[in-house]
Design a protein around this motif. Sequence first.
Motif, PDB file in Angstrom:
ATOM      1  N   VAL A 186       9.931  26.749  25.467  1.00  0.00           N
ATOM      2  CA  VAL A 186      11.117  26.154  24.775  1.00  0.00           C
ATOM      3  C   VAL A 186      11.054  26.406  27.148  1.00  0.00           C
ATOM      4  CG1 VAL A 186      12.899  26.861  24.720  1.00  0.00           C
ATOM      5  CG2 VAL A 186      11.892  27.434  23.324  1.00  0.00           C
ATOM      6  N   SER A 187      10.156  27.556  27.463  1.00  0.00           N
ATOM      7  CA  SER A 187      10.823  28.357  29.190  1.00  0.00           C
ATOM      8  C   SER A 187       9.788  26.522  29.841  1.00  0.00           C
ATOM      9  CB  SER A 187      10.070  29.216  28.671  1.00  0.00           C
ATOM     10  OG  SER A 187      10.633  30.478  28.232  1.00  0.00           O
ATOM     11  N   GLU A 188       8.536  26.803  28.566  1.00  0.00           N
ATOM     12  CA  GLU A 188       7.947  25.256  29.412  1.00  0.00           C
ATOM     13  C   GLU A 188       8.522  23.621  29.497  1.00  0.00           C
ATOM     14  OE1 GLU A 188       3.488  25.424  27.369  1.00  0.00           O
ATOM     15  OE2 GLU A 188       3.837  23.343  28.079  1.00  0.00           O
ATOM     16  N   GLN A 189       9.460  23.448  28.644  1.00  0.00           N
ATOM     17  CA  GLN A 189       9.902  22.809  28.210  1.00  0.00           C
ATOM     18  C   GLN A 189      10.986  22.764  30.346  1.00  0.00           C
ATOM     19  OE1 GLN A 189       8.523  20.216  27.137  1.00  0.00           O
ATOM     20  NE2 GLN A 189       7.243  22.391  26.488  1.00  0.00           N
ATOM     21  N   TYR A 190      11.651  23.856  29.944  1.00  0.00           N
ATOM     22  CA  TYR A 190      12.655  24.040  30.890  1.00  0.00           C
ATOM     23  C   TYR A 190      11.910  24.020  32.772  1.00  0.00           C
ATOM     24  CZ  TYR A 190      16.145  26.140  34.323  1.00  0.00           C
ATOM     25  OH  TYR A 190      17.126  26.062  35.083  1.00  0.00           O
ATOM     26  N   GLN A 191      10.821  24.150  32.927  1.00  0.00           N
ATOM     27  CA  GLN A 191      10.135  24.502  33.806  1.00  0.00           C
ATOM     28  C   GLN A 191       9.906  22.859  33.890  1.00  0.00           C
ATOM     29  OE1 GLN A 191      10.271  27.313  35.049  1.00  0.00           O
ATOM     30  NE2 GLN A 191       9.336  26.745  36.789  1.00  0.00           N
TER      31      GLN A 191
END
Length: 200
Positions: A186-191
């Motif tokens: 999820v954090s990677e998608q945000y990044q």
Amino acid sequence: MIQLPELPFSSKDLEPFISEKTLSFHYGKHHKTYVDKLNGLIEKTEYASTSLENIIRHSDGAIFNNAAQVWNHTFYWNCLAKPSNQKPSTELQKAITRDFGSIEEFTNTFSNSAIGLFGSGWCWLVISKDHKLSIVNTQNAQTPLTTDHTALLTCDVWEHAYYLDTQNSRPEYLKNFWAIVNWAFVSEQYQKHLEQYGNT
Ligand SMILES: [Fe+2]
């Protein structure tokens, strides 16, 4: 030809929160059937040699429904991982706190939205091009992919996602869901979103 992607974890990794039995039906039957039906429908059509995303953006009816369900399920599996007390990245935690007040308020609001969805569908954490986070529900096969928003997290709230484990209790399924969220994904998608649309 659209392929059924491999699961990003092994069949017992989500236990006791999602059982191997649920996974075998949900992935091995439901997800696979959407892939098989889609391939049958697009054979010898303009969609036969295009990407899944392209099919979703340009089709309607049964082709759209099966294609979107393939994409939604793949995204859902990527949002899950073996339980390991994962947390969102510091940047994503800040954005969640900014837009929802706290992580706890976010998870409560998301759960209530998912539990409140009438019938079958999906609950999503999405982000707009100007970096505002929001929670949206989509009915049946609908997907944020056809909107201006980028998906960061989803929960499948079709009954087939939880009926074998928690029967009719969608709230119990949501409680289990938070124990196995793949916050790294999820954090990677945000990044990726920040890289695409510029930092705040
Ligand atoms: Fe599903």
